[in-house]
Design an enzyme around this catalytic site. Structure first.
Site, PDB file in Angstrom:
ATOM      1  N   CYS B  33      -3.684  -1.819   1.913  1.00  0.00           N
ATOM      2  CA  CYS B  33      -2.402  -1.236   2.309  1.00  0.00           C
ATOM      3  C   CYS B  33      -1.262  -1.707   1.418  1.00  0.00           C
ATOM      4  CB  CYS B  33      -2.074  -1.597   3.748  1.00  0.00           C
ATOM      5  SG  CYS B  33      -3.309  -1.026   4.894  1.00  0.00           S
ATOM      6  N   CYS B 103       5.165  -1.034   7.472  1.00  0.00           N
ATOM      7  CA  CYS B 103       4.070  -1.747   6.814  1.00  0.00           C
ATOM      8  C   CYS B 103       4.489  -3.049   6.141  1.00  0.00           C
ATOM      9  CB  CYS B 103       3.395  -0.847   5.783  1.00  0.00           C
ATOM     10  SG  CYS B 103       2.341   0.380   6.544  1.00  0.00           S
TER      11      CYS B 103
END
Ligand SMILES: Cc1ncc(COP(=O)(O)O)c(C=O)c1O
Ligand SMILES: Cc1ncc(COP(=O)(O)O)c(C=O)c1O
Lengths: 385, 144, 385, 144
Positions: B33, B103
């Site tokens: 990610c 995130c």
């Protein structure tokens, strides 16, 4: 602080000659080209002269050039306009297209078109066999970009166009990154549709063109007064069009000198990075690439953090494609080359341009390794301390 | 897009590194990610954070939130530290761009994991419940 | 020869202040707003500052402004984008829309949408009863322009928007001719979508905006990098956007002074023409009209021939709408007012702007009657010799 | 869009007017379409066009083609005049914009109708056939 602009694939400064040519058309020669009076006729003449310039550089006919508001509109016009008349069928695009083609293809897909995304090899070159095999009876159009905006790889466009024609499909190429940087001749390429954008070749933002080969049936996506031979309505952006014409001519004239110079700087930069920094993967094809493009992935560090630190040192680069969505996903192009997502996050693009010098390349090679080092020291993924 | 304070923490991150023989270590995120944060803490006998350090792989926001959280909790009690949320960190930085909120804003979670690690190591499972109501449970994040 | 520009409805010169504001963004502050480095961030800041300027003038929120490449694109985005999600249903437009709305509606019609064209009265004002009665259960959108580009009539937009909302439809207004010339406040109007174009208000060509009321569901027509909150992809035309922002601010600041001055010149000009030339029909509403618009039809002579002769005397006017198709059809707007086709061919539009003076109006009133006279002498339709 | 020659003929049209007691008059076009041309001729006893005048309602191209055709046929024999086509008039003007070729380029037709009028008035119906093979038969134009 002296700044160094290494992001010419994102956009370029407007060339002085281009701006000088544009200036009279804002407040003095401001006519609407559709009007019949003197100012209107002069504006019309300026537009048509620019069309001739664009056409000449591409080896096209003047009637084959449609002015648009940029690369994105050209790409959308090519795909939507080229397919509008037919019943939904099949469409082929490469896996590394710019979002302007990719998202247009996805939108067509939502409208019922089947879409195949053709993979590329590790160097970012389209797999020609897979491409050829993807054609179906109902394939109406194939679109493969001339040169990739992230990793710089240049595609075998003429061969791809030939195959599309053998299969009875139209062929479009997004040449936004190529025009101005590489010779682009529509006759040699044999394409039906070709997109270009002013701001990538030292012309202004907000202007582009679509080459539409004579006889190609196209529907407009912007409806109205019937400008541009009914293919693109809206009052012509006269200064922008004039600027695009001069930008094309200027770029073509300089290409023989600029191209080898940038290739040398590019290769020096790429080699320098590889030499000075361990665990760097270079991206794209070693030779079949844009003259100014250097792309690589640095393990254990994330692209944005490199970019911001370089910016603090005056170097402006990109971590991949300039995407307004602010997506945190790694570049689909880098993933298509086969990189693991964690490594794709560490990718960086340097795109050199006319005004860059060897000193700037040297300065970068000085500044960059300590930045990577510092970021790696900060990275929990970096094992060797 | 980043506030000056974010840029300051990114450019001059506070408390970078790893505490040797840390009392607690927390790591969150996933390289796939694009964000991994590791926070290590040293806890004194009054349950205060005597030292805190971070290592982060990630974007400007990830680095800045990590740096900011270490500054915010240095010298604080575990209970106070446990109360700090990702949102509070973002606010202390003057805000983050919307696309960075989800995130890249996990530093408080990493800290909480470090506190949990300390508590568990010291046989204080009971306190985990009390201090860390909203503990990240290896969030959806790590796998998406 | 001194020239007099009386064609501001076709396009306007870029204001000096506008051009000065734009200039740095071509070759110095040339960043791509999507890039994170310094030049990119500065470009982003310039774009957002301009968005705030446009929003403030319209009384809109910043997030409600989408930059486009002009009025035509705004109109197309409003109609295609506003209707994309729904199954084909019913659409209402006025009979005097600009081709940018008219042709978009026709294209939607070819895609299966039913379209009603609402007539106007002899003064060019939409028939509100006919409008109200045209709504059906499946009417999704009504689009009526704020002010007409040919005959200048100003529509009761707020009332029309209210009716559309009562019927559960979206309401769009093409305010391309109005913004900059009349106060336009989206809150007071209550519209969902509003189009404007830079080059009609002393801003640059090739830039426009669409106001999209918060909560309005819209699909993009240009797909790509996801710019403009995903509603309009393509690298932002930064100088154009900056220019539009300043043009909006400047126009709004000058409006209280310019508007009454133009209205006075307009009325003097219209009265002067009517006085000096027999068999002239004035077009549009006597008072409910654009401050700078004078439109009339001259019997027995054809518009283009008047225009060209006026041009030879230095006066630049239009014979109607600037239509790139070069159609020889008389203006659909003038026909919608009830004129016979032969008289519609004799229509002319004068559109005054900021820089016009009373002397210019007087000079026109001197020059025009002999021109009409000469053309009538040449006309086989003119009986009284 | 117009050539200099078109503009010259438009701005300074030759032979404007109507011949009194003309030997032949031809009119074509329709005000609804925006173009009407009337041409009157005087014919001498050698079947030559001794004088020709026009009146035209229409655009620049309509006026210029009318003016040009009068110049082209002045002093010519009827047979020569009958041979002149709309296309030849447009060419003599250095060309016309494509959208003006169809509707505004009818001056030769008006001339031919004037010649026909003269011939018929003088009982020479037979010559009509001979001279004017491609006579406009009140073309589609007039009604569209
Ligand atoms: C390959 C490619 N295609 C299309 C585009 C879109 O062009 P524009 O930004 O002019 O819309 C770009 C750049 O943004 C590009 O690099
Ligand atoms: C009322 C109206 N709508 C739309 C347009 C189209 O705007 P643009 O020329 O900027 O595309 C114009 C002018 O051309 C106009 O007058």
């Amino acid at each position: 602080m002296k700044t160094v602009y290494f992001d010419h694939a994102a956009t370029t400064p407007v060339d002085r000659r281009v701006l000088d040519a544009m200036l009279p058309y804002f407040s003095e020669q401001y006519g609407n080209p559709s009007e019949l009076h003197r100012l209107g006729r002069e504006a019309r003449a300026a537009v048509e002269a620019a069309r001739a310039q664009v056409a000449a550089v591409l080896g096209a006919g003047e009637k084959e050039i449609v002015f648009t508001a940029g690369g994105t509109e050209s790409d959308n016009l090519a795909l939507f306009g080229g397919l509008a008349r037919s019943q939904p069928g099949h469409l082929i695009v490469s896996a590394i297209e710019h979002p302007a083609v990719m998202e247009a293809a996805r939108a067509l897909n939502r409208q019922g078109w089947a879409v195949d995304f053709i993979p590329v090899d590790g160097d970012g070159i389209v797999d020609v066999d897979a491409y050829e095999q993807a054609f179906r009876d109902d394939t109406r159009l194939a679109s493969v970009m001339f040169a990739n905006n992230v990793v710089g790889s240049v595609q075998p466009v003429a061969a791809l166009a030939r195959i599309a024609h053998e299969k009875g499909a139209l062929f479009h190429t997004d040449a936004v990154q190529a025009v101005g940087s590489l010779p682009v001749d529509v006759g040699e390429l044999g394409v039906d549709l070709l997109s270009l954008s002013g701001h990538k070749l030292y012309g202004p933002k907000g202007i582009g063109a679509l080459y539409v080969k004579r006889g190609t049936r196209l529907q407009p996506i912007l409806h109205g007064g019937g400008h541009e031979r009914r293919l693109r309505s809206g009052t012509e952006n006269v200064p922008g069009i004039v600027g695009l014409g001069v930008a094309m001519t200027t770029a073509a004239a300089q290409l023989p000198e600029v191209r080898p110079r940038l290739e040398r700087l590019r290769d020096k930069l790429a080699a320098g990075v590889a030499e000075r920094i361990p665990e760097v993967t270079s991206l794209g094809h070693p030779t079949q690439r844009l003259p100014g493009n250097v792309a690589f992935s640095v393990r254990y560090v994330e692209g944005e953090s490199m970019l911001l630190r370089l910016d603090a040192h005056g170097f402006m680069v990109s971590s991949g494609s300039a995407c307004a969505s602010g997506s945190l996903e790694p570049s689909h192009v880098v993933l298509a080359l086969g990189l693991r997502a964690e490594d794709a996050h560490g990718s960086m693009r340097i795109s050199l341009g006319r005004e860059n010098t060897e000193e700037e390349v040297d300065a970068f090679l000085e500044a960059f390794p300590p930045i990577v080092d510092k970021l790696r020291q900060m990275s929990p993924l970096y094992v060797k301390g | 897009m980043y506030t000056d304070l974010v840029m300051d923490h990114f450019t001059n991150p506070r408390n970078v590194g790893e505490i040797e023989d840390a009392d607690g270590v927390g790591q969150i995120g996933n390289p796939v990610c694009g964000d991994v944060m590791r926070i290590s803490i040293a806890v004194d006998d009054k349950d205060r954070i005597a030292d805190v350090k971070f290592k982060t792989f990630g974007c400007g926001a990830a680095v800045a939130t990590s740096s900011m959280v270490t500054e915010m909790v240095m010298g604080k009690s575990l209970e106070e530290a446990a109360d700090i949320s990702n949102k509070a960190v973002a606010e202390a930085l003057g805000g983050l761009p919307p696309n960075k909120m989800h995130c890249s804003n996990l530093a408080a979670d990493a800290l909480h994991l470090a506190i949990q690690d300390y508590l568990v190591k010291n046989g204080r499972e009971a306190d985990v419940e009390q201090f860390l109501k909203a503990l990240p449970k290896e969030r959806e994040h790590s796998s998406h």
